[in-house]
Design an enzyme around this catalytic site. Structure first.
Site, short mmCIF file in Angstrom:
data_model
loop_
_atom_site.label_atom_id
_atom_site.label_comp_id
_atom_site.label_asym_id
_atom_site.label_seq_id
_atom_site.Cartn_x
_atom_site.Cartn_y
_atom_site.Cartn_z
N GLY A 11 0.76 -1.24 0.00
CA GLY A 11 0.00 0.00 0.00
C GLY A 11 0.79 1.29 0.00
N LEU A 90 -3.93 -7.14 -7.60
CA LEU A 90 -3.50 -8.26 -8.43
C LEU A 90 -4.63 -9.13 -8.95
CD1 LEU A 90 -0.30 -9.26 -6.41
CD2 LEU A 90 -0.49 -7.83 -8.47
N ASN A 107 -5.09 2.73 -13.33
CA ASN A 107 -4.10 1.77 -12.82
C ASN A 107 -2.72 2.40 -12.93
OD1 ASN A 107 -3.05 -0.85 -12.00
ND2 ASN A 107 -2.38 -1.11 -14.11
N HIS A 109 1.17 1.40 -13.51
CA HIS A 109 2.01 0.27 -13.91
C HIS A 109 3.47 0.74 -13.88
CE1 HIS A 109 3.17 -3.46 -15.85
NE2 HIS A 109 3.94 -2.75 -16.65
N GLU A 180 5.85 6.52 -9.40
CA GLU A 180 4.50 6.07 -9.01
C GLU A 180 3.85 6.98 -7.99
OE1 GLU A 180 4.22 1.88 -8.10
OE2 GLU A 180 6.09 1.54 -9.17
#
Ligand code: GRF
Length: 206
Positions: A11, A90, A107, A109, A180
């Protein structure tokens, strides 16, 4: 904008979202619920620490995948979710959810799509492939989720330098820290404030 953040692991991306909302860097958005398929996901603990509803909805608890998928959809709809954020989630997102939440699922990635993405490219495998190919630049991508794997319209990307001697773990960490944890909050803020537009599968961000 009410978010549902779907998680399976530690997380850290969720934490970046929570911190960016609490610091005011992201506006007009709130995390309504964190959902994990893994009851032991530390991400659920992170949510609870911030008073955010944290639930485990696992395929193992249902007699069929269809029943699980329907339970997920029902939960998201009754919670009044506007945007679903996959942050290290996942489990395959089913068609019924993609249909109902068209262009309202994003999302993160950990590569510059279309490199090193698609089925099988999860966790360290992405970075192992990048190092094996000898790329000098990798990074992360935030994209809308469609029926494919990592195939939806790209919203934002951020490049990260690969350094000689990098191991998959070191590269993964650098991409998380430098890309990210920056991109996901930025994309949420852009969507929450009406700055993201999509035409013929191409996204523009004001
Ligand atoms: C990270 O490796 C990230 O690249 C990918 O899944 C993992 C999630 O990590 N999206 P965390 O659970 O957000 O820490």
């Amino acid at each position: 904008l009410k978010l549902a953040v779907l998680v399976s692991g530690g997380g850290t991306n969720l934490q970046a979202i929570i911190d960016s909302i609490e610091s005011g860097k992201v506006t007009n958005a709130s995390v309504g619920v964190v959902i994990s398929n893994n009851k032991n996901a530390y991400a659920l603990e992170r949510a609870r620490k911030h008073g955010i509803e944290a639930v485990c909805i696992s395929p193992k608890e249902y007699e069929s995948r269809d029943a699980f998928n329907q339970a997920m959809l029902d939960y998201l709809e009754q919670a009044g979710i506007d945007l679903i954020v996959l942050a290290g989630y996942l489990v395959v997102v089913p068609e019924i959810i993609i249909e109902k939440f068209r262009n309202r699922i994003i999302n993160i990635h950990p590569s510059l799509i279309p490199s090193f993405c698609g089925t099988g490219y999860y966790g360290l495998k992405v970075h192992e492939a990048a190092l094996r190919r000898g790329v000098k630049v990798s990074g992360a991508t935030v994209h809308f989720v469609d029926e494919g794997t990592d195939t939806g319209p790209i919203i934002m990307q951020k490049a990260v330098c690969v350094k000689s001697g990098d191991t998959p773990e070191v590269l993964q960490r650098r991409i998380m820290e430098e890309a990210e944890w920056v991109l996901l909050p930025a994309a949420i803020d852009a969507i929450a404030n009406g700055r993201v537009h999509i035409h013929d599968g191409i996204v523009t961000v004001d």
